[in-house]
Design an enzyme around this catalytic site. Structure first.
Site, mmCIF file in Angstrom:
data_model
loop_
_atom_site.group_PDB
_atom_site.id
_atom_site.type_symbol
_atom_site.label_atom_id
_atom_site.label_comp_id
_atom_site.label_asym_id
_atom_site.label_seq_id
_atom_site.Cartn_x
_atom_site.Cartn_y
_atom_site.Cartn_z
ATOM 1 N N SER A 1 5.342 1.272 -18.289
ATOM 2 C CA SER A 1 4.778 2.568 -17.886
ATOM 3 C C SER A 1 3.982 3.206 -19.024
ATOM 4 C CB SER A 1 5.910 3.516 -17.473
ATOM 5 O OG SER A 1 5.384 4.816 -17.286
ATOM 6 N N SER B 1 3.222 6.377 -18.800
ATOM 7 C CA SER B 1 3.475 7.823 -18.705
ATOM 8 C C SER B 1 4.008 8.439 -20.012
ATOM 9 C CB SER B 1 4.425 8.113 -17.546
ATOM 10 O OG SER B 1 3.776 7.807 -16.331
ATOM 11 N N LYS C 1 10.135 6.844 -4.857
ATOM 12 C CA LYS C 1 9.486 8.092 -4.444
ATOM 13 C C LYS C 1 10.043 8.653 -3.136
ATOM 14 C CE LYS C 1 5.100 7.153 -6.755
ATOM 15 N NZ LYS C 1 3.639 7.042 -6.601
ATOM 16 N N GLY D 1 -4.808 -0.033 3.422
ATOM 17 C CA GLY D 1 -3.367 0.023 3.198
ATOM 18 C C GLY D 1 -2.750 1.153 3.990
ATOM 19 N N ARG E 1 -3.524 -4.542 7.274
ATOM 20 C CA ARG E 1 -3.254 -5.902 7.766
ATOM 21 C C ARG E 1 -2.442 -5.836 9.057
ATOM 22 N NH1 ARG E 1 -0.007 -9.361 3.450
ATOM 23 N NH2 ARG E 1 1.453 -7.685 3.902
ATOM 24 N N MET F 1 -6.756 1.424 -6.733
ATOM 25 C CA MET F 1 -5.746 2.302 -7.321
ATOM 26 C C MET F 1 -4.934 1.602 -8.413
ATOM 27 S SD MET F 1 -4.891 4.606 -3.926
ATOM 28 C CE MET F 1 -3.247 5.036 -4.375
HETATM 29 P P1 ATR Z 1 3.062 0.920 -1.465
HETATM 30 O O1 ATR Z 1 4.143 1.936 -1.615
HETATM 31 O O2 ATR Z 1 2.519 0.394 -2.773
HETATM 32 O O3 ATR Z 1 1.976 1.387 -0.579
HETATM 33 P P2 ATR Z 1 4.148 -0.687 0.652
HETATM 34 O O4 ATR Z 1 4.668 0.507 1.341
HETATM 35 O O5 ATR Z 1 4.978 -1.928 0.583
HETATM 36 O O6 ATR Z 1 3.758 -0.374 -0.856
HETATM 37 O O7 ATR Z 1 2.739 -1.044 1.318
HETATM 38 C C1 ATR Z 1 1.976 -2.139 0.896
HETATM 39 C C2 ATR Z 1 0.631 -2.096 1.595
HETATM 40 O O8 ATR Z 1 -0.183 -3.161 1.098
HETATM 41 C C3 ATR Z 1 0.722 -2.300 3.092
HETATM 42 O O9 ATR Z 1 -0.330 -1.587 3.704
HETATM 43 C C4 ATR Z 1 0.509 -3.817 3.222
HETATM 44 O O10 ATR Z 1 0.040 -4.215 4.490
HETATM 45 P P3 ATR Z 1 1.089 -4.481 5.695
HETATM 46 O O11 ATR Z 1 1.501 -3.136 6.186
HETATM 47 O O12 ATR Z 1 0.316 -5.242 6.697
HETATM 48 O O13 ATR Z 1 2.231 -5.254 5.084
HETATM 49 C C5 ATR Z 1 -0.554 -4.006 2.190
HETATM 50 N N1 ATR Z 1 -0.644 -5.396 1.687
HETATM 51 C C6 ATR Z 1 0.237 -6.046 0.896
HETATM 52 N N2 ATR Z 1 -0.201 -7.280 0.614
HETATM 53 C C7 ATR Z 1 -1.396 -7.433 1.248
HETATM 54 C C8 ATR Z 1 -2.368 -8.487 1.339
HETATM 55 N N3 ATR Z 1 -2.179 -9.657 0.715
HETATM 56 N N4 ATR Z 1 -3.493 -8.255 2.078
HETATM 57 C C9 ATR Z 1 -3.685 -7.088 2.710
HETATM 58 N N5 ATR Z 1 -2.806 -6.049 2.654
HETATM 59 C C10 ATR Z 1 -1.687 -6.210 1.929
#
Ligand code: ATR
Length: 282
Positions: free
Chosen positions: A24, A26, A75, A136, A161, A224
């Protein structure tokens, strides 16, 4: 120990909790803010095991701590734990900043304002009337939607996705303006001025399945993540984005907003971003 030498009790203490936490930035950022604004404080990183979050926060509060940053994966737990929350934390369903007063916990989220401040003030990106694509539908995406919508974009499209999750997330913020959820396939033939990657795909060296012609002329692409050039950033350069940005500025800006909540003083973020940037290897 006599009170006279008990320096530790007189310095306000803050910490970031998460897992993993050793990398981190931070503690470094807040130490730079404190030095710059001449505030006396201590800021440490605390690794918390799964299942140990409530206890860890309890210990920190009992020992007189004044505030916490909360990062992955706590969180949502932090959201549930605090006694009261800001409206923006309420919306985001997540808390990344806790202020402790008289042993009572107040929860806020500064991620959204961190992203928007970085885009607007550090990079001069116009969001008003912009067509924004947010990739996402997890916690990272959810945490920035309200702040993006407050900039009055033309519209915000959340692509995921798993399309159902994007549709569901869009419905939570439907009162804030024009926003929709979809999968990546439905983006064909659409162009966006600002494309933000809030997926976890970069962690696996991947990127969402974007159509090749999704960037409008002059588009800005924002990942991000920070600390390496991600697949999405490579893709953006290759596909002619006018600006390709990582999330380092967002990290510093969300920290600045936390610092302001705790101390009532706004640090100057530019020199801090510059110092951290100079240490990156790209
Ligand atoms: P965070 O808190 O970082 O947002 P999360 O709640 O696990 O973590 O969400 C991960 C996000 O990244 C989701 O939108 C996931 O898509 P899915 O909902 O379809 O799982 C997306 N994600 C993770 N790996 C991915 C990949 N290889 N390609 C596209 N989207 C991806």
């Amino acid at each position: 120990m006599s009170d006279l030498f008990d320096f530790g009790d007189r310095v306000d203490r803050y910490a970031v909790m998460g897992n993993p936490i050793s990398h981190s930035k931070s503690p470094r950022i807040h130490a730079l803010f404190a030095r710059q604004t001449q505030q006396q404080l201590e800021y440490s990183a605390i690794q918390v095991d799964s299942g140990g979050f409530t206890q860890a926060v309890g210990n920190f509060v009992a020992s007189g701590g004044k505030g916490l940053n909360i990062t992955v994966p706590f969180k949502q737990e932090a959201y549930a734990l605090v006694a009261s929350r800001s409206p923006r934390a309420e919306r985001a369903g997540a808390v990344n900043t806790i202020k402790i007063e008289n042993k009572k916990l107040f929860g806020d989220t500064t991620d959204g304002v961190g992203l928007v401040t970085d885009l607007l003030h550090n990079h001069g990106i116009n969001l008003r009337e912009a067509r924004i694509l947010l990739m996402g539908a997890g916690g990272a995406a959810r945490g920035v939607i309200e702040a993006l919508m407050q900039q009055a974009p033309a519209y915000l499209l959340i692509a995921n996705r798993t399309p159902d999750k994007a549709v569901e997330l869009a419905s939570v913020f439907a009162d804030l303006g024009t926003l929709h959820g979809s999968g990546y396939e439905q983006l064909a033939e659409q162009q966006f001025d600002v494309v933000i990657n809030a997926t976890a795909a970069s962690l696996q060296g991947e990127m969402p399945d974007l159509p090749d012609d999704v960037l409008a002329d002059g588009a800005c692409c924002y990942d991000m993540m920070y600390g390496k050039v991600t697949q999405f950033m490579h893709w953006s350069q290759f596909h002619g984005a006018a600006k390709v940005l990582d999330g380092l500025g967002m990290l510093v800006e969300q920290a600045a907003e936390s610092f302001y909540l705790w101390r009532g003083v706004r640090p100057n973020t530019a020199p801090v971003i510059e110092e951290l940037r100079s240490e990156l290897t790209y």
